[in-house]
Design a protein around this motif. Structure first.
Motif, PDB file in Angstrom:
ATOM      1  N   THR A 136       0.802  -1.232   0.000  1.00 46.74           N
ATOM      2  CA  THR A 136       0.000   0.000   0.000  1.00 46.74           C
ATOM      3  C   THR A 136       0.834   1.280   0.000  1.00 46.74           C
ATOM      4  OG1 THR A 136      -0.191  -0.194   2.390  1.00 46.74           O
ATOM      5  CG2 THR A 136      -2.026  -1.043   1.074  1.00 46.74           C
ATOM      6  N   ARG A 137       2.148   1.158   0.163  1.00 45.18           N
ATOM      7  CA  ARG A 137       2.966   2.376   0.044  1.00 45.18           C
ATOM      8  C   ARG A 137       2.813   3.016  -1.340  1.00 45.18           C
ATOM      9  NH1 ARG A 137       8.829   1.499   2.971  1.00 45.18           N
ATOM     10  NH2 ARG A 137       8.033   0.649   4.929  1.00 45.18           N
ATOM     11  N   ALA A 138       2.493   2.193  -2.338  1.00 47.57           N
ATOM     12  CA  ALA A 138       2.333   2.733  -3.692  1.00 47.57           C
ATOM     13  C   ALA A 138       1.138   3.662  -3.780  1.00 47.57           C
ATOM     14  CB  ALA A 138       2.194   1.579  -4.685  1.00 47.57           C
ATOM     15  N   MET A 139       0.247   3.582  -2.789  1.00 48.43           N
ATOM     16  CA  MET A 139      -0.949   4.414  -2.835  1.00 48.43           C
ATOM     17  C   MET A 139      -0.843   5.633  -1.927  1.00 48.43           C
ATOM     18  SD  MET A 139      -3.787   1.345  -2.962  1.00 48.43           S
ATOM     19  CE  MET A 139      -3.725   1.091  -1.204  1.00 48.43           C
ATOM     20  N   GLU A 140       0.323   5.832  -1.319  1.00 45.02           N
ATOM     21  CA  GLU A 140       0.478   6.933  -0.373  1.00 45.02           C
ATOM     22  C   GLU A 140       0.856   8.243  -1.046  1.00 45.02           C
ATOM     23  OE1 GLU A 140       3.424   5.878   2.494  1.00 45.02           O
ATOM     24  OE2 GLU A 140       2.262   4.211   3.326  1.00 45.02           O
ATOM     25  N   GLY A 141       1.241   8.182  -2.348  1.00 44.36           N
ATOM     26  CA  GLY A 141       1.854   9.356  -2.969  1.00 44.36           C
ATOM     27  C   GLY A 141       3.319   9.364  -2.590  1.00 44.36           C
ATOM     28  N   GLY A 142       4.127  10.123  -3.310  1.00 46.56           N
ATOM     29  CA  GLY A 142       5.557  10.154  -3.029  1.00 46.56           C
ATOM     30  C   GLY A 142       6.259   9.024  -3.741  1.00 46.56           C
ATOM     31  N   ASP A 143       7.569   9.195  -4.001  1.00 41.36           N
ATOM     32  CA  ASP A 143       8.291   8.150  -4.737  1.00 41.36           C
ATOM     33  C   ASP A 143       9.459   7.579  -3.935  1.00 41.36           C
ATOM     34  OD1 ASP A 143       9.952  10.352  -4.834  1.00 41.36           O
ATOM     35  OD2 ASP A 143      10.605   9.963  -6.873  1.00 41.36           O
ATOM     36  N   ILE A 144       9.590   7.976  -2.657  1.00 43.19           N
ATOM     37  CA  ILE A 144      10.735   7.489  -1.888  1.00 43.19           C
ATOM     38  C   ILE A 144      10.389   6.223  -1.119  1.00 43.19           C
ATOM     39  CG2 ILE A 144      12.401   8.008  -0.076  1.00 43.19           C
ATOM     40  CD1 ILE A 144      12.321  10.895  -0.820  1.00 43.19           C
ATOM     41  N   ASP A 145       9.338   6.268  -0.321  1.00 41.14           N
ATOM     42  CA  ASP A 145       9.079   5.147   0.588  1.00 41.14           C
ATOM     43  C   ASP A 145       8.788   3.842  -0.127  1.00 41.14           C
ATOM     44  OD1 ASP A 145       9.548   6.897   2.580  1.00 41.14           O
ATOM     45  OD2 ASP A 145       7.574   6.761   3.519  1.00 41.14           O
ATOM     46  N   LEU A 146       8.334   3.930  -1.382  1.00 43.02           N
ATOM     47  CA  LEU A 146       8.081   2.671  -2.080  1.00 43.02           C
ATOM     48  C   LEU A 146       9.361   2.022  -2.565  1.00 43.02           C
ATOM     49  CD1 LEU A 146       8.226   3.808  -5.137  1.00 43.02           C
ATOM     50  CD2 LEU A 146       5.805   4.271  -4.785  1.00 43.02           C
ATOM     51  N   GLY A 147      10.485   2.693  -2.408  1.00 46.63           N
ATOM     52  CA  GLY A 147      11.772   2.047  -2.614  1.00 46.63           C
ATOM     53  C   GLY A 147      12.245   2.069  -4.038  1.00 46.63           C
ATOM     54  N   ASN A 148      11.454   1.526  -4.916  1.00 45.04           N
ATOM     55  CA  ASN A 148      11.777   1.512  -6.328  1.00 45.04           C
ATOM     56  C   ASN A 148      10.916   2.566  -6.989  1.00 45.04           C
ATOM     57  OD1 ASN A 148      11.870   0.919  -9.093  1.00 45.04           O
ATOM     58  ND2 ASN A 148      12.434  -1.202  -8.649  1.00 45.04           N
ATOM     59  N   ALA A 149      11.571   3.636  -7.441  1.00 45.70           N
ATOM     60  CA  ALA A 149      10.833   4.792  -7.957  1.00 45.70           C
ATOM     61  C   ALA A 149      10.213   4.526  -9.316  1.00 45.70           C
ATOM     62  CB  ALA A 149      11.758   6.009  -8.041  1.00 45.70           C
ATOM     63  N   ARG A 150      10.571   3.410  -9.954  1.00 49.09           N
ATOM     64  CA  ARG A 150      10.153   3.198 -11.338  1.00 49.09           C
ATOM     65  C   ARG A 150       9.280   1.971 -11.566  1.00 49.09           C
ATOM     66  NH1 ARG A 150      13.727   5.813 -15.683  1.00 49.09           N
ATOM     67  NH2 ARG A 150      14.813   7.407 -14.504  1.00 49.09           N
ATOM     68  N   PHE A 151       9.595   0.888 -10.880  1.00 48.52           N
ATOM     69  CA  PHE A 151       8.932  -0.369 -11.207  1.00 48.52           C
ATOM     70  C   PHE A 151       8.285  -1.019  -9.986  1.00 48.52           C
ATOM     71  CE2 PHE A 151      12.597   0.013 -14.095  1.00 48.52           C
ATOM     72  CZ  PHE A 151      11.936   0.062 -15.308  1.00 48.52           C
ATOM     73  N   SER A 152       7.300  -1.824 -10.250  1.00 49.72           N
ATOM     74  CA  SER A 152       6.819  -2.740  -9.217  1.00 49.72           C
ATOM     75  C   SER A 152       6.293  -3.965  -9.946  1.00 49.72           C
ATOM     76  CB  SER A 152       5.746  -2.100  -8.348  1.00 49.72           C
ATOM     77  OG  SER A 152       4.584  -1.898  -9.115  1.00 49.72           O
ATOM     78  N   GLY A 153       5.509  -4.752  -9.312  1.00 48.55           N
ATOM     79  CA  GLY A 153       4.999  -5.967  -9.956  1.00 48.55           C
ATOM     80  C   GLY A 153       3.885  -6.532  -9.117  1.00 48.55           C
ATOM     81  N   GLN A 154       3.357  -7.651  -9.564  1.00 50.39           N
ATOM     82  CA  GLN A 154       2.267  -8.235  -8.790  1.00 50.39           C
ATOM     83  C   GLN A 154       2.151  -9.726  -9.070  1.00 50.39           C
ATOM     84  OE1 GLN A 154       0.592  -9.013 -12.283  1.00 50.39           O
ATOM     85  NE2 GLN A 154       1.054  -6.866 -11.986  1.00 50.39           N
ATOM     86  N   GLU A 155       1.583 -10.455  -8.145  1.00 47.67           N
ATOM     87  CA  GLU A 155       1.137 -11.817  -8.396  1.00 47.67           C
ATOM     88  C   GLU A 155      -0.386 -11.829  -8.243  1.00 47.67           C
ATOM     89  OE1 GLU A 155       3.944 -11.533  -6.365  1.00 47.67           O
ATOM     90  OE2 GLU A 155       5.247 -12.242  -7.963  1.00 47.67           O
ATOM     91  N   ALA A 156      -1.002 -12.757  -8.922  1.00 52.05           N
ATOM     92  CA  ALA A 156      -2.444 -12.896  -8.753  1.00 52.05           C
ATOM     93  C   ALA A 156      -2.827 -14.359  -8.880  1.00 52.05           C
ATOM     94  CB  ALA A 156      -3.198 -12.071  -9.789  1.00 52.05           C
ATOM     95  N   MET A 157      -3.940 -14.693  -8.271  1.00 49.51           N
ATOM     96  CA  MET A 157      -4.559 -15.987  -8.539  1.00 49.51           C
ATOM     97  C   MET A 157      -5.575 -15.735  -9.657  1.00 49.51           C
ATOM     98  SD  MET A 157      -6.793 -18.377  -5.999  1.00 49.51           S
ATOM     99  CE  MET A 157      -5.377 -19.129  -5.252  1.00 49.51           C
ATOM    100  N   VAL A 158      -5.559 -16.601 -10.653  1.00 53.58           N
ATOM    101  CA  VAL A 158      -6.422 -16.421 -11.821  1.00 53.58           C
ATOM    102  C   VAL A 158      -7.514 -17.488 -11.781  1.00 53.58           C
ATOM    103  CG1 VAL A 158      -6.490 -16.197 -14.327  1.00 53.58           C
ATOM    104  CG2 VAL A 158      -4.360 -15.701 -13.076  1.00 53.58           C
ATOM    105  N   ILE A 159      -8.775 -17.033 -11.788  1.00 49.54           N
ATOM    106  CA  ILE A 159      -9.917 -17.954 -11.739  1.00 49.54           C
ATOM    107  C   ILE A 159     -10.527 -18.065 -13.140  1.00 49.54           C
ATOM    108  CG2 ILE A 159     -12.094 -18.504 -10.567  1.00 49.54           C
ATOM    109  CD1 ILE A 159      -9.763 -18.127  -8.621  1.00 49.54           C
ATOM    110  N   PHE A 160     -10.651 -19.278 -13.600  1.00 49.30           N
ATOM    111  CA  PHE A 160     -11.290 -19.517 -14.902  1.00 49.30           C
ATOM    112  C   PHE A 160     -12.667 -20.116 -14.655  1.00 49.30           C
ATOM    113  CE2 PHE A 160      -6.751 -19.863 -15.458  1.00 49.30           C
ATOM    114  CZ  PHE A 160      -6.499 -19.124 -16.599  1.00 49.30           C
ATOM    115  N   ASP A 161     -13.687 -19.375 -15.062  1.00 46.04           N
ATOM    116  CA  ASP A 161     -15.059 -19.850 -14.831  1.00 46.04           C
ATOM    117  C   ASP A 161     -15.748 -19.980 -16.178  1.00 46.04           C
ATOM    118  OD1 ASP A 161     -17.496 -20.497 -13.847  1.00 46.04           O
ATOM    119  OD2 ASP A 161     -17.915 -18.526 -12.949  1.00 46.04           O
ATOM    120  N   GLU A 162     -15.671 -21.187 -16.748  1.00 45.87           N
ATOM    121  CA  GLU A 162     -16.237 -21.449 -18.072  1.00 45.87           C
ATOM    122  C   GLU A 162     -15.686 -20.487 -19.120  1.00 45.87           C
ATOM    123  OE1 GLU A 162     -18.023 -24.092 -18.620  1.00 45.87           O
ATOM    124  OE2 GLU A 162     -18.310 -24.632 -16.506  1.00 45.87           O
ATOM    125  N   VAL A 163     -14.392 -20.465 -19.231  1.00 47.85           N
ATOM    126  CA  VAL A 163     -13.738 -19.612 -20.227  1.00 47.85           C
ATOM    127  C   VAL A 163     -13.641 -20.379 -21.546  1.00 47.85           C
ATOM    128  CG1 VAL A 163     -11.603 -18.410 -20.813  1.00 47.85           C
ATOM    129  CG2 VAL A 163     -12.443 -18.400 -18.444  1.00 47.85           C
TER     130      VAL A 163
END
Lengths: 401, 401, 401, 401
Positions: free
Chosen positions: C132-159
């Motif tokens: 949630t630091r990415a949602m605070e505003g500012g570019d210092i506390d999030l550590g990496n001023a340029r990049f981030s990433g994510q993982e997700a669980m992907v649900i397939f429901d009759e795709v």
């Protein structure tokens, strides 16, 4: 523990020289604190600024805490103490110098007790990994449902200290003794991390249960390895205390070599224990959705369905233990269990320097040379004789002619 | 130390059940041995044959030491004890069973003291690395100018033991207790390797001096690392003793968990200390010519010229310390400092099994679950309650609603 | 990279047996994706449920992704894929089975390409440390001023998946081949962590500069150690590729033993590199105040005054580099640099199993026995002969009679 | 391999400056040697004396090999080369300087090929652990029934070298280039220890079979660990060769960073592999009786009875494999597998220095600062720009405003 024990003996020894009455004052303070059950934080680490310069040579004189003004009733101090763990939930702080001081640094040789809410003190709260989760509501994502903690930088801006709370003021030649004794107690006190380690081992064993793999030989072996490391920390702490020696004031000081060996292990082993805990947790420890998804009217059911491990374990309990492992290896408690283990009471190189000071190489060389049939030189003779046992061991044993 | 302490309590507890008079006999033997300053070796490890079978199931019944015949005055034993360090320079051996025994193995449940020169005993001397250097003449190439040692396999061929030297005979249900207590003392006793380590650190420091590199930071740092490891062995041993508990007979038994942690470090750290000693020694530790070349009328001068290190150090002294390092890391003493450190008192896996037995996972899981907000299950409740402190610690602390 | 290379050869080899046309379809998809510069994520890890049961035996059939319905034009799938790194910033996913399948699991043998925004897909975003630091505003506390990433669980429901995007459907005997090749590529691909390591080494070197200690020998030595570890990861990855062999379809498959050795180092070395980075950072990496304090009209000045290191470096730049180290060792990037390094492409034990499968013990025993003068048994003969070189090496060398 | 490859390029580059004809001479020598199948030893390491002084400053001028006299047809050399592995079973030696040389050391800048039996050469044979077992008769106790080896110190006393075998004479500014290239090849060549490691893993697997414990999970896991370490050595060697670059003369030089990483692992991993081999061997590896006891008419039978492991394995075969493990971890082959792995081609610190030289900190700092949002300084700009990719990677990525 560290500050009070160190001050008991140091105030006593200052008084031997200066009859300053510090020891008596200290005992009064101690009794008052104990009768009230007060939590006291030792405040030692200054801001330090340019590390190649003495306190009085710094650009700002306040980069080390100092006496800025005096009155008949006491002194005023200025400066900052960094990395103060738990200061905000303490009742008192004991301010102490952080390094060996010379005569030009006399104003920095100040030891005093001060209530945490004294006028002129400002606390600047440090950020911790995942700190704001505590403000989200819910008790799962913050990992530890019961406890947290904090570090702060403490700013002293003309804080008044009455005479009866001053335990050193200007006796700069005793600063080194205080720092060394404090450090000796403090490094040994890092044995406390083995209690944190117990909890993390318990968390790892629990997630192995929940995943149904607790009997796999490699899982079992990793729990053993974690325990072996954790008990090493515990044992070296115990041994340091066992070899304590009595000081003039009547308190005991634990063994310095072993205290440093203990703390040095603490700078490494919790990281390996943490890595092994993450190994047992599985990747889900960093990809699990938030408590809010679990509680979401539509998504909650899906999440529970797909995050089920062993049938009889609630998916939510699995999430709880994962969040505890996350908390202890990456989150708020990783601050205390990992990084503070590395740097608190001195960074790794500080222990290596102390081990070097106490490693008795002359004595050890005497052992080797005696076995190798090489005559001892004078320093080694002294080292060997002092210990008094080389003669008795070797006297009756003569090599074959 | 290990056998006598273990027998003090085990004979006492056998007598509680069987009134066999073993404890009294044992005390008589002990007093006799102490008054005479006798060296006593504990003889435990049997030949074992097929490890998947019990003693009485073996192809040869003698693969474990056993009573083969009885008379009114005593018993006769047959079998072999392997890996007996120092047996040839002892006065007495105390023969003990090596594993848990069942009723069918009753004849193997024999504990007795026997003089090393009793009729029917044969010693088969083990080879050690570089053993024959001791027969070459000269005191340099053998590395240790004063001491050496030996292991032997001891064969018992109808060796008679009079009743008054028998401390167990057939009480097979006490074999496990004896083995466990002996092992607990014995694993802790491996702290002795830290004394050997002191000598090797001294040898490494000496060769660094002789090479003129003793002030290089990486040399210094390696001596520190060696000391850190060596003191870890020492500390864990001390801590195991500190946490000793009193047994019924009045002797104390050291802490089993820490004894295993100590011994487990001993299976690894001496190897790393040895590697670092070779690092400081330089390659010359394995390529230096023999003492005979140094003493050769023609070659001697050439060798001394080219093997000179620091000018003021005789090349021969340099050779002596190199040979000591060779001796301790590859030669006769490597047997005791390295391989015996690995296998004596149980190989590494034996310690891991013991650590597993004592690692109190239920208690640790209770710690983790309490912090994670998960209700305890019954086994954990018991573990937590037994220790009595979970309640007191957590009772007054309730998470925010 | 991993999915496309694996599918190139596996579709080719399925077609050899079934003439299903998968390889041609795959090449069409590949060209389309490359022409458009599409980012494609390989989606392999299923939810798995009870790990002691096959997919078709699970309580919910959807615990592994499966074909739930068929039409003339394609198939419909249900299930979930966990730990999908970067799926939300991809264009396509390639869904694949996650383990060896038997005939009863035929419906689970589905490989298909699907656009990330296909109807019926739900993403459940994973929490990351400090997200949630990415949602605070500012570019210092999030550590990496340029990049981030994510993982997700992907649900397939009759795709729905049209026929032309299906690359396996029911050929369950090829599931194991696909998983093994994918894994072989994927474990080698973890060499990418050495690039992340370069950055962390750079951050550690920078903070050492900022603290004015970059020339201390122990600081220098820690940067060397970090580099030594990091280059080990890099080198083992390179070597695995160098020893690639050509498959029937024309693509190359890297060496499996070395790929596993590479990945296994990745499960440990980044943790040690991270620990060393925190060592160089100092405790301030976990106690520094937030960006908001730095920007506060009153507190900002105080913070800057006391957090100044070397005079010419802005306190804010020091904070930036500390936050980057925090980010990479405890924060969002620690997810990718540490925990994903541990578990991605298989947890540590998975590599040990693969190393065991390929360690050629019969061949190695043949080497040892030949040197020890022990005749080879038949399995060893075969191992030795297959390699063809034992004879040539040893034929001409006969021991002295 | 190392000397010939290094000389190929260095003679070529000397000739570019001096047109000395060395390269052509070298090629003639090389062809002659290859046509005859000659074994050539590279002779580099001088006696060195006081390491704080240059060659010409030493007390004895011969502490480094030098030209002592010249004639029209060639030169005469004096001095010694230490630690020459296998020199006695070679046909030729190539003598080279061992360190960077200045103009005052011109006479030490000599590179030449010399037959091992040239007049004036004396070999002083080094002692190896257990060397005299080879003179006892029997093929078991020496451990390796087929091979052994030796190191010697080589003394050159006015050894004549004809002009056509001289490849450098006085071009002292090229000494450093020769040493660096030789070292780069030589460190990578230590990948050969992974072949020795294969044999030791095979020996450990064999003794596990003989003891009947080959399926125990901890035994299996130790064989995996040995393999993981051994393949790391192998892989880093391969990777260093893969990244070779072409030199002016047409030969390739392997990657220096990775060569140092490879050799640095070789200074540690064989010791751990050796320790694990001893772990699997059991204590009997250092207490077993000699071959003579096995062959003794009376004792032989007893020894075989009690040293039997698995029934179908001859006790003598068990002894053979134990002696091989002893040989490789403590005996003659430990010289090559352990101590030479530590010191050959440079002791551990030498690799750390080289890693430091090539670790590109400016480039790595540029990576970190870019991510942290800190402007680059000029050295970092250059480092980043040189590599040319910072711009392309980051240009299109702008942090959110």
């Amino acid at each position: 523990m560290d500050a009070l024990n160190a001050l008991h003996s140091v105030t006593f020894e200052i008084d031997e020289v200066y009859s300053a009455g510090y020891h008596e004052r200290f005992l009064v303070f101690l009794e008052m604190a104990q009768r009230n059950g007060y939590v006291i934080g030792g405040a030692m680490t200054d801001a330090k600024g340019d590390r190649s310069k003495a306190p009085h040579e710094q650009h700002y004189p306040d980069l080390y805490v100092r006496v800025s003004k005096r009155s008949r009733d006491g002194v005023y101090i200025r400066g900052a103490k960094a990395h103060q763990t738990g200061c905000i939930n303490s009742h008192w702080m004991v301010v102490m110098p952080t390094l060996r001081l010379g005569p030009a640094d006399r104003d920095y040789a100040i030891v005093a007790a001060v209530p945490v809410d004294a006028e002129g003190i400002t606390y600047i709260y440090g950020r911790q990994s995942c700190d704001t989760r505590a403000m989200e509501g819910g008790d799962i994502d913050l990992g530890n449902a019961r406890f947290s903690g904090q570090e702060a930088m403490v700013i002293f801006d003309e804080v008044f200290i009455p005479n009866e709370r001053i335990f050193m003021d200007g006796e700069c030649e005793f600063a080194a003794m205080l720092v060394e004794r404090f450090t000796c107690y403090h490094r040994r006190s890092y044995v406390c991390k083995s209690g944190v380690g117990d909890t993390l081992i318990g968390a790892a064993a629990t997630i192995a249960d929940y995943n149904g793999v607790e009997k796999a030989s490699h899982i079992r072996d990793k729990l053993i390895e974690m325990t072996h490391l954790n008990e090493t920390i515990y044992s070296t702490g115990i041994a340091s205390s066992h070899q304590a020696s009595k000081l003039k004031s009547g308190v005991y000081l634990n063994d310095a070599m072993i205290a440093n060996v203990c703390k040095h292990h603490v700078t490494k082993m919790p990281y390996e224990i943490g890595r092994l805990a993450q190994d047992l947790a599985g990747g889900i420890v960093v990809t699990a959705p938030s408590q809010k998804e679990f509680e979401h009217p539509e998504i909650g059911e899906i999440v529970r369905k797909y995050l089920q491990g062993r049938e009889e374990i609630a998916a939510e309990d699995r999430l709880r233990i994962l969040r505890l492992i996350e908390n202890m290896t990456m989150g708020r408690n990783a601050v205390g269990y990992l990084t503070e283990s590395l740097h608190g009471a001195g960074s790794p190189q500080a222990q290596r320097i102390q081990i070097a000071r106490q490693m008795q190489l002359e004595f050890k060389k005497a052992l080797a040379k005696t076995l190798a049939g090489i005559p001892l030189d004078s320093a080694e003779e002294i080292a060997a004789d002092l210990d008094g046992y080389m003669k008795s061991v070797f006297a009756s044993v003569e090599p074959d002619k």
